[in-house]
Every structure is written in structure tokens, then in C-alpha cells.
Design a protein around this motif. Structure first.
Motif, PDB file in Angstrom:
ATOM      1  N   SER A  28       0.850  -1.189   0.000  1.00 51.96           N
ATOM      2  CA  SER A  28       0.000   0.000   0.000  1.00 51.96           C
ATOM      3  C   SER A  28       0.886   1.240   0.000  1.00 51.96           C
ATOM      4  CB  SER A  28      -0.915  -0.009   1.220  1.00 51.96           C
ATOM      5  OG  SER A  28      -0.148   0.202   2.383  1.00 51.96           O
ATOM      6  N   TRP A  29       0.327   2.337  -0.416  1.00 52.92           N
ATOM      7  CA  TRP A  29       1.095   3.577  -0.561  1.00 52.92           C
ATOM      8  C   TRP A  29       0.596   4.624   0.427  1.00 52.92           C
ATOM      9  CZ3 TRP A  29       5.191   3.054  -3.712  1.00 52.92           C
ATOM     10  CH2 TRP A  29       5.133   2.091  -4.740  1.00 52.92           C
ATOM     11  N   SER A  30       1.527   5.336   1.041  1.00 49.34           N
ATOM     12  CA  SER A  30       1.142   6.439   1.924  1.00 49.34           C
ATOM     13  C   SER A  30       0.658   7.608   1.064  1.00 49.34           C
ATOM     14  CB  SER A  30       2.347   6.866   2.755  1.00 49.34           C
ATOM     15  OG  SER A  30       3.292   7.517   1.930  1.00 49.34           O
ATOM     16  N   GLU A  31       0.040   8.589   1.716  1.00 50.52           N
ATOM     17  CA  GLU A  31      -0.446   9.751   0.960  1.00 50.52           C
ATOM     18  C   GLU A  31       0.706  10.469   0.259  1.00 50.52           C
ATOM     19  OE1 GLU A  31      -3.545  10.627   0.131  1.00 50.52           O
ATOM     20  OE2 GLU A  31      -4.019   8.713   1.111  1.00 50.52           O
ATOM     21  N   ALA A  32       1.842  10.596   0.953  1.00 55.03           N
ATOM     22  CA  ALA A  32       3.003  11.271   0.357  1.00 55.03           C
ATOM     23  C   ALA A  32       3.505  10.499  -0.860  1.00 55.03           C
ATOM     24  CB  ALA A  32       4.115  11.410   1.393  1.00 55.03           C
ATOM     25  N   GLU A  33       3.527   9.166  -0.724  1.00 56.32           N
ATOM     26  CA  GLU A  33       3.971   8.341  -1.858  1.00 56.32           C
ATOM     27  C   GLU A  33       3.005   8.444  -3.027  1.00 56.32           C
ATOM     28  OE1 GLU A  33       6.412   4.783   0.455  1.00 56.32           O
ATOM     29  OE2 GLU A  33       4.233   4.676   0.315  1.00 56.32           O
ATOM     30  N   LYS A  34       1.704   8.499  -2.696  1.00 53.00           N
ATOM     31  CA  LYS A  34       0.702   8.654  -3.765  1.00 53.00           C
ATOM     32  C   LYS A  34       0.933   9.951  -4.533  1.00 53.00           C
ATOM     33  CE  LYS A  34      -3.098   5.944  -1.909  1.00 53.00           C
ATOM     34  NZ  LYS A  34      -4.349   5.982  -1.159  1.00 53.00           N
ATOM     35  N   ALA A  35       1.241  11.024  -3.785  1.00 47.60           N
ATOM     36  CA  ALA A  35       1.497  12.318  -4.432  1.00 47.60           C
ATOM     37  C   ALA A  35       2.725  12.213  -5.340  1.00 47.60           C
ATOM     38  CB  ALA A  35       1.706  13.397  -3.376  1.00 47.60           C
ATOM     39  N   THR A  36       3.750  11.480  -4.871  1.00 43.27           N
ATOM     40  CA  THR A  36       4.955  11.288  -5.676  1.00 43.27           C
ATOM     41  C   THR A  36       4.629  10.530  -6.965  1.00 43.27           C
ATOM     42  OG1 THR A  36       6.293  11.254  -3.684  1.00 43.27           O
ATOM     43  CG2 THR A  36       7.285  10.297  -5.653  1.00 43.27           C
ATOM     44  N   ARG A  38       1.784  10.300  -8.440  1.00 43.93           N
ATOM     45  CA  ARG A  38       0.978  11.153  -9.300  1.00 43.93           C
ATOM     46  C   ARG A  38       1.862  12.119 -10.084  1.00 43.93           C
ATOM     47  NH1 ARG A  38      -4.785  12.400  -8.419  1.00 43.93           N
ATOM     48  NH2 ARG A  38      -5.260  13.855 -10.082  1.00 43.93           N
ATOM     49  N   ILE A 240      -5.311   6.086  -8.408  1.00 44.41           N
ATOM     50  CA  ILE A 240      -6.105   7.302  -8.229  1.00 44.41           C
ATOM     51  C   ILE A 240      -7.591   6.971  -8.110  1.00 44.41           C
ATOM     52  CG2 ILE A 240      -6.870   9.424  -9.414  1.00 44.41           C
ATOM     53  CD1 ILE A 240      -3.949   9.579 -10.550  1.00 44.41           C
TER      54      ILE A 240
ATOM     55  N   GLU B 161       8.216  18.967  -2.060  1.00 43.34           N
ATOM     56  CA  GLU B 161       7.628  17.618  -2.100  1.00 43.34           C
ATOM     57  C   GLU B 161       7.860  17.001  -3.463  1.00 43.34           C
ATOM     58  OE1 GLU B 161       6.398  16.288   0.548  1.00 43.34           O
ATOM     59  OE2 GLU B 161       6.316  18.067   1.814  1.00 43.34           O
TER      60      GLU B 161
END
Lengths: 420, 161
Positions: A28-36, A38, A240, B161
Motif C-alpha cells: 500500500s502507498w502512503s499519501e506522500a507516496e501517492k502524491a509522488t 501522481r 487514483i 515535495e
């Protein structure tokens, strides 16, 4: 004894919980990783940026003309070399060679042109600051096309007069051989340069204007060549949309593990960031000098060259105003960090564009990963790399992930082959 | 030795063995990342990092603040900043000479561009052109300020970020 069993049970339970947590944290991906993720997704690619230095950048007729020039091998000293000789559409606009071969041997590997409309700098060392200025480099390189701008102006006169005039206006008459010699250009070759310098300024400008317009037409064509979505992009789309099935269909567990390493421990994302997987800047990664070549200082020379380039953003041949040229006006042109620094390649379609590095030093992606895992001392300057400590399995996972970035090209199909 | 004591010793030995063996078995899943940050080869951002955009300069001469013309400083995009300069007691400072510098302290490299103050906008505001960041992570941006015959410097921290 009962108490001991209870103890043992508790510990086993704890171990099971840790194992479960470890496994789920890998999937699973953390929110920060998801942003990366994306940020790497092709959907994050902004609309094609304008090129204020090229008034014909978005002119469809210029693109059609540029397409013809791109594939026309008459624009060379031996009639055999076109842009497409090295930038072959079927090889993702590269040539599969360690070092590009034109009429002679070059000292760098062919870079792809896919997506280069997004880059403020062209070539491995960024010695050109637009696609059109880039296109004009090889045309007058003694080892690439090997021709001269007077020769090319005459070829335009002979084969493309009507088409040229419909886009750029009147084409001067270049038939007077005393005013417009066979081979003249501001090149390194002493004789060709002397011939050029003997020409009247107005005549030189008339020739250069045609040459510049050739570059702008080629750039209008190249702007239309974009990377297509890959399996990685389908994975991020699934992420997403919260569609686990789509994610599983897009990437294998091994590839996902490679992706995790890519954005984390392998630190690839430091430079290979953004939806094109390159920051289009310059970094010293200590790649060894290729056998038989001289030491290459990369950006250190490239920065000096672009500042005095006759076709740069601030030049008389550019259509940009000074405010459009921020990258050039605020270019970093000195300092140790430019020594031996090269532009990170886009990683889209990277598995299709071997060999790797600026002089094709590595034949395979496995060799590239070995380099990053145990970075050698840089031949010039200081390497930005630190040892990664990836296991063989982890390296193979990163390579597996890189292979998932192959999605091909998006462009009108007729532009991906020689014009009829 | 009493039987009870023996039980405790055996239990603790078994516990130790189970924990060690369990940890070794879990290593391939967990990876070396939880053992020690040093093994990761990357440094984390200092915990106490001050990322405020308005600060007093090093010697306390100026109150300095910055804002980006794009909401958040973007990755890989050249853009401008506006720097606002006041004396410590809140009076705008005009006519200052300002030099810009910076980099990533953990990677040992500077800014990818050479930003410059290109315009004194009046009222203590200055336009800084040519700002660019090409890597995610911890950045420093330094301003060396020369005004009213005095000089001071300030370092802003930011996390991209």
C-alpha cells in the motif's frame, strides 16, 4: 510450563502482527507516496508549453515541411544522412548505437527527441536552448550531416521553394555562385569559415535566415512527438481511482517493488522526476569515460557554448523577447557542479533505447543499476551518487519497473515514417 | 536451584531465541531500512528545521520575508520570488543590494540556476528572478543583504515535495 507457553504464544502473535504489517506496508502507498506517483504519472504532463523563440512552432504547415526535412538525406555532405538516420522512429527516435554515426564518428550517444519540447536544454550538455537551435547543430557538424548552410539554402531553393515561401515568405535568389559559394558556414573548418567570412553581411544573413527557418520547421514537427501512456501510468490511474484490479493488471508485484525502490531507497527520483522521468537539469553521476574517447566535462562546456550560441533565445534569430529567456538569462555557467554533469535521460521507453549513458557506456539496464549501486569515482568533477546497497533481487526489481515504462509514442501515424 | 527459577531462565532464553530467529526470518520482507538510518545511505531532514518564510536576519539587522509568484515553489520550473525587507523595527528598506545563493545541504550542490535580484519594486519589495529547484527535498536559499551601509545575511529553508 503453562506460563512459558503463554509467553511463547504472545511472542508468536507479535511476530505475526509485525509480519502482516511489513507485508501490507509493501503493497500500500502512503499519501506522500501517492502524491509522488501522481507526479510521475503521464496525466501530470502539462499542456505543450509554447516556444516563444519559434514563431512557427505551432504552425501545422511548418510541421509538415519539417517532417520532410527530417527525413531528407540530401541535407548532408554525402547525400546519405538525415535527422532520421540517428533518430529512427522505430527505435524511439534513437539508433541503438553507443555513439551516433553521421558522415563521421561522434563522441556522444543519440538522445531521443520524444518529449523534448518540454526541456529548456537540448543535448546531453544543454549546449542548445530550443528544439530549433538543436536541429541546426548536427546539420553543420563535420561528423554528422557534414554540410553547410549555403548548400542547404540552395537545396531549399531547388526542391522546396513553393512550400518554403508559403510558410516563411519570399526565398531569396541564391543562384549567384560568387555571392553564395558552394560551401560556406561559420564552422570550425578553416576553408569553409574563410569562405563564409568573405561573403557580404547581407548575403550571410539571407542564408542564415533560411537555415534558421529550416530549424524552426523541424522543431514544429518534433513538437508533435510525445510519449504514450505505459503500464506504469495505468497503475497510477488505478491507484487514483482506487481500482485494485486495474493496478494488479498493470504491474506485477515485482515491478511494484521496483517502483517502491525507485522513489525511495534507490533515489532515482532525485533526478528522474516529473512525468517525463527527467528534471532536464545536469548531474554528475561519475560515468566512466568511454574507451577511446577524451575526457568529457559535459555541462561545464555546454553552459559556455549556449551562452555564446548564435541561435540562442536572446539571439537575433530568436522570436522571443528577453523576458521569455529566463532559463538562459539566469543559467548557472560556472562552478564545480557543472564539471562532468550530463542531462538525465527520460526513462519513458528506456528499455527500447539501449545502450545507456552519454557515450553508450552501458549495454544493459542491469549494468546501469550496477553503476548506481556501486558508484565509481568520477573521471571529472565529483559524483553526486552514494552507494545504494541494493541486493541483486532489488536491482532486478528496479529494472523490471523500468521496463514497465515502455508505452511507445503518440503522434499522427504518418509522422512516424518517411513522408510519401 | 529452584524449579521456578529454572522456568524463568528457560522462558527468557526461548523468548530471546524466538525474537532473534523471527527477526532474521523477517529480514527479507522488512529489508535493512529499519535497522539503522546509516544503512539507508540517505539523510533525513533535521527535525527542528525552521521553514518559515519570514525571519530575522542572522545578525538581527533585517526582518526578511519571501513569497513565490507561483503559490508553492514548483519542481523543475523557473519562476520569480518577491523578497520583502524591513529593519528590525518594521521600516521598509529600499535601495538594498542583494545577492542570492543556495543549494541542497544534504547533497552538497548549489542551485541549478543563478537567480538575481532584478528590480527594486519600492516599499521594501524586490523581484528575484531565475529561481528554480530541480530535486525534491530539503533546500536552502541564502540572501546576502547590503543596505544603509550595513550587511547581513539570511538563510531560508524549504522542503520541496
Amino acid at each position: 510450563m503453562k506460563r512459558a507457553l503463554l509467553f511463547l504464544g504472545g511472542i508468536l502473535l507479535t511476530a505475526a502482527v509485525i509480519a502482516w504489517w511489513a507485508v501490507t506496508s509493501q503493497t500500500s502507498w502512503s499519501e506522500a507516496e501517492k502524491a509522488t506517483l501522481r507526479g510521475l504519472w503521464i496525466g501530470s504532463l502539462p499542456a505543450l508549453p509554447p516556444d516563444p523563440s519559434n514563431a512557427f512552432a505551432d504552425n501545422p504547415q511548418a510541421a509538415e515541411f519539417g517532417h520532410k526535412l527530417f527525413f531528407d538525406s540530401r541535407f548532408s555532405s554525402n547525400g546519405k544522412v538525415s535527422c532520421a538516420s540517428c533518430h529512427q522512429p522505430e527505435l524511439m527516435f534513437t539508433d541503438g548505437l553507443p555513439l551516433a554515426e553521421g558522415v563521421g564518428a561522434t563522441t556522444r550517444k543519440t538522445m531521443t527527441i520524444i518529449g523534448t519540447a518540454y526541456s529548456p536544454w537540448q543535448f546531453w550538455d544543454g549546449r542548445k536552448d530550443s528544439q530549433w537551435a538543436q536541429a541546426l547543430g548536427p546539420l553543420e557538424s563535420a561528423v554528422e550531416h557534414g554540410g553547410t548552410r549555403t548548400q542547404y539554402a540552395r537545396l531549399i531553393d531547388e526542391f522546396y521553394r513553393a512550400e518554403y515561401e508559403s510558410i516563411f515568405g519570399t526565398l531569396p535568389d541564391f543562384s549567384d555562385r560568387t555571392r553564395f559559394p558552394e560551401a560556406a558556414a561559420p564552422m570550425d573548418d578553416a576553408a569553409i569559415r574563410a569562405t563564409w567570412e568573405a561573403m557580404a553581411q547581407d548575403d550571410r544573413d539571407a542564408v542564415t535566415q533560411v537555415y534558421v527557418n529550416m530549424g524552426k520547421a523541424i522543431a514544429a514537427y518534433e513538437r508533435l512527438i510525445m510519449p504514450a501512456p505505459s503500464r506504469f501510468d495505468q497503475y497510477v490511474e488505478g491507484l487514483i481511482n482506487g481500482d485494485k484490479k486495474a493496478m494488479r493488471a498493470a504491474l506485477t508485484a515485482n515491478e511494484v517493488a521496483g517502483l517502491r525502490l525507485f522513489i525511495d531507497r534507490a533515489q532515482c527520483i532525485n533526478c528522474h522526476n516529473g512525468p517525463l522521468f527527467t528534471n532536464n537539469d545536469f548531474h554528475n553521476t561519475g560515468v566512466p569515460t568511454a574507451q577511446g574517447l577524451e575526457l568529457d566535462d559535459g555541462r561545464a562546456s555546454g553552459a559556455m557554448q549556449v551562452l555564446k550560441d548564435e541561435f540562442n533565445c536572446l539571439s537575433q534569430w530568436s522570436d522571443a523577447s528577453e523576458t521569455d529567456c529566463a532559463e538562459l538569462r539566469f543559467v548557472s555557467s560556472e562552478g564545480e557542479q557543472l564539471e562532468g554533469a550530463f542531462k538525465p535521460s527520460t526513462l519513458r521507453n528506456i528499455a527500447e533505447t539501449a545502450p545507456y549513458m552519454h557515450a553508450g557506456q552501458y549495454a544493459t539496464l542491469d549494468e546501469v543499476l550496477l553503476h548506481y549501486n556501486h558508484p565509481p569515482i568520477a573521471p571529472v568533477g565529483r559524483t553526486e551518487l552514494e552507494p545504494l546497497g541494493l541486493t541483486a533481487k532489488e536491482r532486478s526489481q528496479v529494472v523490471a519497473f523500468l521496463r514497465s515504462l515502455s508505452g511507445g509514442v503518440i503522434a499522427p501515424p504518418e509522422l512516424l515514417q518517411a513522408p510519401k | 536451584m529452584k524449579k521456578q527459577q529454572l522456568t524463568i531462565i528457560i522462558t527468557s532464553v526461548i523468548t530471546t531465541i524466538v525474537v532473534i530467529v523471527g527477526f532474521i526470518l523477517l529480514m527479507p520482507i522488512i529489508g535493512p531500512r529499519y535497522m539503522h538510518p546509516m544503512m539507508m545511505g540517505e539523510q533525513s531532514v533535521p527535525n527542528s528545521l525552521d521553514t518559515s518564510t519570514s525571519r530575522l536576519s542572522d545578525e538581527g539587522l533585517f526582518q526578511v520575508s519571501w513569497s513565490s509568484d507561483l503559490d508553492i515553489p514548483p519542481l523543475n520550473k523557473i519562476h520569480s520570488w518577491t523578497l520583502h525587507l524591513e529593519t528590525a523595527d518594521g521600516k521598509p528598506v529600499e535601495g538594498a543590494e542583494i545577492l542570492v545563493d543556495g543549494g541542497m545541504p544534504q547533497h552538497g550542490h548549489g542551485l541549478p540556476t543563478s537567480p538575481k535580484v532584478t528590480e527594486d519594486l519600492g516599499g521594501g519589495d524586490y523581484r528575484v528572478e531565475g529561481m528554480k529547484f530541480q530535486m525534491p527535498g530539503y533546500w536552502e536559499v541564502r540572501f546576502n543583504i547590503n543596505a544603509n551601509g550595513q550587511s547581513d545575511s539570511i538563510t531560508f529553508n524549504l522542503i520541496l515535495e
